[in-house]
Scaffold this motif. Structure first.
Motif, mmCIF file in Angstrom:
data_model
loop_
_atom_site.group_PDB
_atom_site.id
_atom_site.type_symbol
_atom_site.label_atom_id
_atom_site.label_comp_id
_atom_site.label_asym_id
_atom_site.label_seq_id
_atom_site.Cartn_x
_atom_site.Cartn_y
_atom_site.Cartn_z
ATOM 1 N N GLN A 117 0.807 -1.212 0.000
ATOM 2 C CA GLN A 117 0.000 0.000 0.000
ATOM 3 C C GLN A 117 0.848 1.273 0.000
ATOM 4 O O GLN A 117 0.379 2.335 -0.425
ATOM 5 N N GLY A 118 2.085 1.171 0.475
ATOM 6 C CA GLY A 118 2.923 2.362 0.601
ATOM 7 C C GLY A 118 3.775 2.678 -0.599
ATOM 8 O O GLY A 118 4.347 3.777 -0.690
ATOM 9 N N THR A 119 3.848 1.759 -1.555
ATOM 10 C CA THR A 119 4.758 1.951 -2.680
ATOM 11 C C THR A 119 4.286 3.017 -3.650
ATOM 12 O O THR A 119 5.104 3.678 -4.293
ATOM 13 N N THR A 120 2.989 3.218 -3.783
ATOM 14 C CA THR A 120 2.493 4.180 -4.769
ATOM 15 C C THR A 120 2.510 5.617 -4.257
ATOM 16 O O THR A 120 2.408 6.544 -5.067
ATOM 17 N N LEU A 121 2.644 5.832 -2.939
ATOM 18 C CA LEU A 121 2.601 7.209 -2.441
ATOM 19 C C LEU A 121 3.585 7.470 -1.302
ATOM 20 O O LEU A 121 4.434 8.359 -1.414
ATOM 21 N N VAL A 122 3.497 6.713 -0.215
ATOM 22 C CA VAL A 122 4.263 7.037 0.992
ATOM 23 C C VAL A 122 5.771 6.943 0.751
ATOM 24 O O VAL A 122 6.512 7.909 1.008
ATOM 25 N N LEU A 123 6.241 5.816 0.260
ATOM 26 C CA LEU A 123 7.680 5.639 0.061
ATOM 27 C C LEU A 123 8.227 6.577 -1.023
ATOM 28 O O LEU A 123 9.295 7.171 -0.836
#
Length: 332
Positions: A117-123
């Protein structure tokens, strides 16, 4: 003055970033986010236990299938979202039929979900915070003239900055893995590295769902694949950020441009069925985990090799233009 080596140039870039304390700030934000998500996960588990009166994952999965089928019965569900829900039902049923818990309790499962879930925005947002001013910051600090007056070719200077970007991409992925495992493990437990996880589901926007290539992997191997896909996306965002930093002398403007690129990705993805050509945009292809999880791609014809190729082409084009502008144009 001696000509500095590439390692010396990279070391200087690392020192600049170190003194800005940005990695520490990113780490603190990451700790807060992981703590919040861990608590939310814990509360969800407790709520399910209270409502169902059992910790049997089969009961939970059966109830999830029933809830999804009830949502499918609604006439208000859009066709694209309906297909996603149908695939979820079939995947969950496949897990039940093969007696494999897709949400094995423990920190490794939390890591799998967080990276997905974090690869497209958070990271990607973290790497932008770390590296957005790697060139433009030299303009803001007034050190660009001093930097370019050193007895070293311009391409070496920019190459050192790009390699530093890749280095911090690796550090960011490693720190994310350590923080997510350490914090979630305290609440959810440390077990689950060898838990079986299914991959190889194949789905398409046309409505076909296939389990012909489904196979089982231990969680640790699946996590390595997941982290590798995250690294590729973050490295691509870092490379494009490097180009923006070369082209735009104002750091705030560069960060704004990259945030617009990230935020527009999910929006364009949701419109993918109505705009077929959007599949050639780099930010539409950041959801690499959808292929690993067997979800339907947003646009027919998108596959893992296709998305990897699009990301590679955009990254190399951005890097090439950054080198051209930095070495051939007046950057003062």
């Amino acid at each position: 003055m001696p000509n500095p080596s590439m390692l010396g140039l990279i070391r200087n870039e690392v020192l600049k970033i170190h003194w800005k304390r940005r990695l520490m700030v990113v780490s603190i934000i990451l700790i807060v986010l992981v703590s919040m998500f861990t608590y939310a996960n814990y509360r969800q588990i407790e709520k399910q236990r209270e409502e169902q009166g059992t910790t049997d994952w089969r009961v939970d999965l059966q109830q999830e299938i029933i809830d999804t089928q009830n949502r499918l019965a609604s006439a208000n569900v859009q066709d694209e979202f309906r297909q996603i829900l149908e695939f979820q039902v079939q995947q969950n049923q496949y897990y039940l039929d093969n007696d494999i818990n897709p949400n094995y309790p423990g920190a490794p499962t939390f890591m799998r979900v967080f990276f997905s879930q974090g690869t497209t925005l958070v990271l990607p947002l973290f790497i932008i915070v770390l590296m957005a001013d790697i060139v433009s910051g030299e303009h803001n600090d007034g050190t660009i003239k001093t930097l370019l007056s050193r007895p070293v070719r311009r391409y070496k200077i920019l190459l050192a900055k790009w390699l530093t970007t890749l280095l911090y991409t690796s550090i960011l992925i490693f720190v994310t893995a350590v923080v997510s495992y350490a914090i979630s493990g305290i609440v959810l437990g440390w077990d689950g590295w060898n838990a079986p996880i299914l991959t190889g589901f194949q789905a398409s926007p046309t409505g076909t769902f296939s389990t012909d290539f489904v196979h089982t992997l231990p969680m640790w191997e699946y996590l390595l694949m997941s982290m590798g896909l995250s690294w590729l996306v973050v490295a691509a965002v870092g490379t494009i950020s490097l180009m923006i930093s070369v082209l735009v002398k104002n750091t705030a403007t560069g960060i704004g441009i990259m945030m617009a690129v990230l935020i527009s990705g999910p929006l364009l993805t949701s419109l993918g069925s109505n705009w077929d050509s959007s599949k050639y945009l780099v930010n539409v292809n950041f959801g690499l985990h959808t292929y690993l999880e067997g979800q339907a791609p947003p646009i027919d014809g998108m596959t893992l090799p296709f998305s990897l190729l699009v990301i590679l082409i955009w990254s190399m084009a951005a890097l090439a233009y950054a080198f051209y502008h930095f070495t051939q144009k007046d950057v003062y």
